[in-house]
Motif scaffolding. Structure first.
Motif, PDB file in Angstrom:
ATOM      1  N   GLU A 145      14.373  30.885   1.920  1.00 23.79           N
ATOM      2  CA  GLU A 145      13.067  31.005   2.577  1.00 23.79           C
ATOM      3  C   GLU A 145      11.961  30.509   1.647  1.00 23.79           C
ATOM      4  O   GLU A 145      11.051  29.793   2.082  1.00 23.79           O
ATOM      5  N   LYS A 163       9.552  27.232   2.300  1.00 23.82           N
ATOM      6  CA  LYS A 163       8.096  27.286   2.259  1.00 23.82           C
ATOM      7  C   LYS A 163       7.553  26.211   1.306  1.00 23.82           C
ATOM      8  O   LYS A 163       6.615  25.485   1.651  1.00 23.82           O
ATOM      9  N   GLU A 223       5.240  22.969   2.379  1.00 24.09           N
ATOM     10  CA  GLU A 223       3.935  22.707   1.763  1.00 24.09           C
ATOM     11  C   GLU A 223       3.896  21.315   1.140  1.00 24.09           C
ATOM     12  O   GLU A 223       2.908  20.587   1.267  1.00 24.09           O
TER      13      GLU A 223
END
Length: 160
Positions: free
Chosen positions: A141, A145, A149
């Motif tokens: 996870e 992320k 980004e």
């Protein structure tokens, strides 16, 4: 010549001293065998020894010179340890993004290298044990992320 090997070795050692200490040894005013202990000192510390001898000529004995050389060597060792500790501290300081900037070609190579390895792991070629499931999920996870980004930043750069 009538000289033993140890004496010749000490004379040769004297040649490694700074000129001022060589002169002191040659003057026979100071113990040349004690002055050979200074050969392990840096030139700066040898200069310091010369100053100390010149400042206290009446108390200079063979034992005094040997003791002084040991003290100066200990100072050098402590200073070296402090410098190394400072260097280690400085290398552990987090770098700003500008300092740690990776050239695009290098970044691309790294991404290709590690993405192929990660892809291999994620395509079920590897088994994730039950005890590691929670940790693996959290790491994936976090990685997801970070990747999202980065994609957004790169897309914005690409669009401009």
């Amino acid at each position: 010549m009538g000289l033993d090997v140890r004496t010749i070795t000490k004379y040769r050692t004297l040649l490694k001293l700074i000129p001022k200490l060589q002169e002191m040894a040659a003057s026979k005013e100071y113990s040349w065998t004690a002055l050979t202990d200074a050969v392990t000192l840096s030139d700066q510390k040898q200069e310091e020894l010369v100053c100390d001898i010149q400042n206290e000529p009446e108390s200079v004995t063979k034992a005094w010179i040997i003791k002084k050389c040991r003290e100066l060597k200990q100072e050098e060792i402590e200073n070296d340890q402090k410098k190394k500790a400072q260097e280690i501290e400085q290398t552990n300081i987090p770098k700003s993004k500008a300092t740690g900037y990776i050239k695009p070609k290098v970044a691309t190579k790294k991404i290709k290298k590690y993405s192929s390895e990660l892809t291999e792991v994620l395509k079920d070629e590897y088994v994730i044990p039950e005890k590691d499931l929670e940790q693996t999920i959290n790491e994936l996870e976090d990685l997801s992320k970070i990747i999202s980004e980065k994609i957004e930043v790169l897309m914005n750069r690409f669009a401009n």
